[in-house]
Design a protein around this motif. Sequence first.
Motif, PDB file in Angstrom:
ATOM      1  N   GLU A 288      36.055  27.488  42.219  1.00 56.99           N
ATOM      2  CA  GLU A 288      37.136  28.471  42.158  1.00 56.99           C
ATOM      3  C   GLU A 288      37.014  29.429  40.975  1.00 56.99           C
ATOM      4  OE1 GLU A 288      41.138  26.598  43.231  1.00 56.99           O
ATOM      5  OE2 GLU A 288      39.827  24.856  43.007  1.00 56.99           O
ATOM      6  N   GLY A 289      36.088  29.168  40.092  1.00 50.58           N
ATOM      7  CA  GLY A 289      35.885  30.038  38.942  1.00 50.58           C
ATOM      8  C   GLY A 289      34.526  30.705  38.990  1.00 50.58           C
ATOM      9  N   GLY A 290      34.458  31.945  38.499  1.00 49.28           N
ATOM     10  CA  GLY A 290      33.198  32.660  38.386  1.00 49.28           C
ATOM     11  C   GLY A 290      32.705  32.651  36.954  1.00 49.28           C
ATOM     12  N   SER A 291      31.543  33.225  36.734  1.00 47.43           N
ATOM     13  CA  SER A 291      30.967  33.242  35.387  1.00 47.43           C
ATOM     14  C   SER A 291      30.198  34.531  35.185  1.00 47.43           C
ATOM     15  CB  SER A 291      30.029  32.043  35.198  1.00 47.43           C
ATOM     16  OG  SER A 291      29.542  31.990  33.875  1.00 47.43           O
ATOM     17  N   THR A 292      30.369  35.132  34.022  1.00 46.48           N
ATOM     18  CA  THR A 292      29.709  36.405  33.757  1.00 46.48           C
ATOM     19  C   THR A 292      29.785  36.690  32.250  1.00 46.48           C
ATOM     20  OG1 THR A 292      29.636  38.728  34.436  1.00 46.48           O
ATOM     21  CG2 THR A 292      31.822  37.753  34.194  1.00 46.48           C
ATOM     22  N   ALA A 293      29.541  37.928  31.891  1.00 48.01           N
ATOM     23  CA  ALA A 293      29.611  38.338  30.486  1.00 48.01           C
ATOM     24  C   ALA A 293      30.993  38.907  30.168  1.00 48.01           C
ATOM     25  CB  ALA A 293      28.545  39.381  30.191  1.00 48.01           C
ATOM     26  N   LEU A 294      31.431  38.717  28.933  1.00 45.31           N
ATOM     27  CA  LEU A 294      32.721  39.254  28.507  1.00 45.31           C
ATOM     28  C   LEU A 294      32.746  40.782  28.596  1.00 45.31           C
ATOM     29  CD1 LEU A 294      35.542  38.749  27.311  1.00 45.31           C
ATOM     30  CD2 LEU A 294      34.479  38.672  25.031  1.00 45.31           C
ATOM     31  N   THR A 295      31.584  41.409  28.484  1.00 44.42           N
ATOM     32  CA  THR A 295      31.528  42.869  28.551  1.00 44.42           C
ATOM     33  C   THR A 295      31.961  43.415  29.917  1.00 44.42           C
ATOM     34  OG1 THR A 295      29.157  42.653  29.024  1.00 44.42           O
ATOM     35  CG2 THR A 295      29.787  43.219  26.761  1.00 44.42           C
ATOM     36  N   THR A 296      32.036  42.559  30.932  1.00 46.42           N
ATOM     37  CA  THR A 296      32.542  43.028  32.228  1.00 46.42           C
ATOM     38  C   THR A 296      34.026  43.368  32.151  1.00 46.42           C
ATOM     39  OG1 THR A 296      33.018  40.768  32.986  1.00 46.42           O
ATOM     40  CG2 THR A 296      30.852  41.673  33.516  1.00 46.42           C
ATOM     41  N   MET A 297      34.690  43.007  31.073  1.00 44.50           N
ATOM     42  CA  MET A 297      36.096  43.351  30.876  1.00 44.50           C
ATOM     43  C   MET A 297      36.255  44.697  30.170  1.00 44.50           C
ATOM     44  SD  MET A 297      37.428  40.526  32.170  1.00 44.50           S
ATOM     45  CE  MET A 297      39.099  40.180  31.606  1.00 44.50           C
ATOM     46  N   LEU A 298      35.142  45.333  29.838  1.00 45.20           N
ATOM     47  CA  LEU A 298      35.197  46.641  29.184  1.00 45.20           C
ATOM     48  C   LEU A 298      35.338  47.739  30.225  1.00 45.20           C
ATOM     49  CD1 LEU A 298      32.470  46.728  26.376  1.00 45.20           C
ATOM     50  CD2 LEU A 298      34.923  47.089  26.096  1.00 45.20           C
TER      51      LEU A 298
END
Length: 535
Positions: A288-298
Amino acid sequence: MKTILIKNGTVYDGLGGEPYRADLLLRDGRIAAIGSCEAEADLVIDAAGKVVCPGFVDIHRHCDAKPFNNPDFGRVELAQGITTTVVGNCGISMTPRPCGNAEAREMYDFDEAVMGPIRTDGPVTYREYLEALDKTPLPINFASMIGTGAVKITVKGFSDKPYTQAELDQARAIIEDAMAAGAPGVSLGIMYLPECYSSTDEFAYILEPVGRWGGVITTHIRGEGDSMVESVREVIEIARKAGCALEISHFKSCGVDHWRKDIHTAIALIEEARKAGQDVTCDFYPYEGGSTALTTMLPPVFVAGDMTRALQELGTPEGVERFRRQSRVLYDDWDNFCVTLGWERIIISGVTLPEHRPMLGMTVPEAAEKFGFEDSEALAAHLMHTENGKTAIINMSMCQDDIDTVARLPYAVIISDAIYADTDTPHPRMYGAFPKVIREYVRERGLFTLQEAIRRMTSLPAARMKIRGRGSLAVGNFADVLVFDPAVFRDHATFTDPAQLATGLAYCIVNGEIAVDHDRRTEVMAGRNLRVDKM
């Protein structure tokens, strides 16, 4: 190379057929016979009461760099039965890369939260990457795509400006060369910088060689929240214009407001395209959770085509305030998970600096409060600035009902989407995606029969990537074979304790060599670097 006779097992052919009792004879790295076999063998395995099936084929992992920089690579993959993987996903690949050291460093710093650390003295072109893999011992079979993100950074950096015609032709030529060299396809990461600045027509133009070579594009769509439906429509259009097959990567609907609704609308678009003759499929991971870089919130408007400047600006009070302001509004052309998901669903999963390690496993608001930051945006800005954009996150963005809806699609492939950030707290899918399907989706919830689950982890992904001779048990195929008791083989990785190896695998055989013997990894490095003949 040993001759191995597997006796008395229950054979699951990988094609979804009914299981049956038979022996398998493996000789010279191939399956020599299936049936009642009485032959001389160097090793006889009694598989009575156990499943005998093809090795799992994971077409979506981000371990592109690991054969070169991690001597322990393969332990996690082999423990869960993965014998073949495809890398270069989500538009992110080691090559092509810019020739200049500073430009390459900027790209690899951006990629580190997904692929882990990468040195800049390695291969520059796709062909050089393949040559480097040829010279490197591999624990599992490797097939490699190139990503359009890497292509765009190579051609024009992180610019937010459209391609010029000359740049379009350069990008297209890079893709042409990779397809000619044996890439199974090309991946897109339209959600990510700098690809989020590219248009549908630009993608269709540079991807024309993929269709001509009979390859597939796999795509992280532009948005998986507010714009998910339109993003699916866009990639179907890209594939139609480029004349190529389409695999929608980690197909999902993110954000509480969209659960149990948007996924059905998007599936209707896929079904419509399939009825019209387009080759469109998808894949999913069982979490149910994904994973990526925090920079995708920019927000892209904050970056404005210059990631280096944006990360520097986040270290100033003015930059933090601008980020705070721009991250609290919705955009027509970008999914703002800061709003639609909320910081409370974002877990810090990978950091590079020792002083940030106590934050691992915390949500962003929890860490902000505990470590004295004004709010979530202030902490996020601090992490992105001080870690140069390398922080990894887990976003709890999906609901199980939607995952099950995708899982029931007969053409939906099972993947892991494993992220290789250098951390002790990765997403659990890195360690357990495939045995989790057998434990939860087959045994506990009965969503699949075992033969159907195995099909989605073997022949279906192998066929999607045109990896011939693997993914099914047939005489003449490569001897990638698993032996396990499905009541014993299981995952242990959880979101709170993720770095836990799967257990219960009696044997994992790669190209006729035993790679795992009763949960013990051997010293064998029997994997091969695969070039795909697509025509």
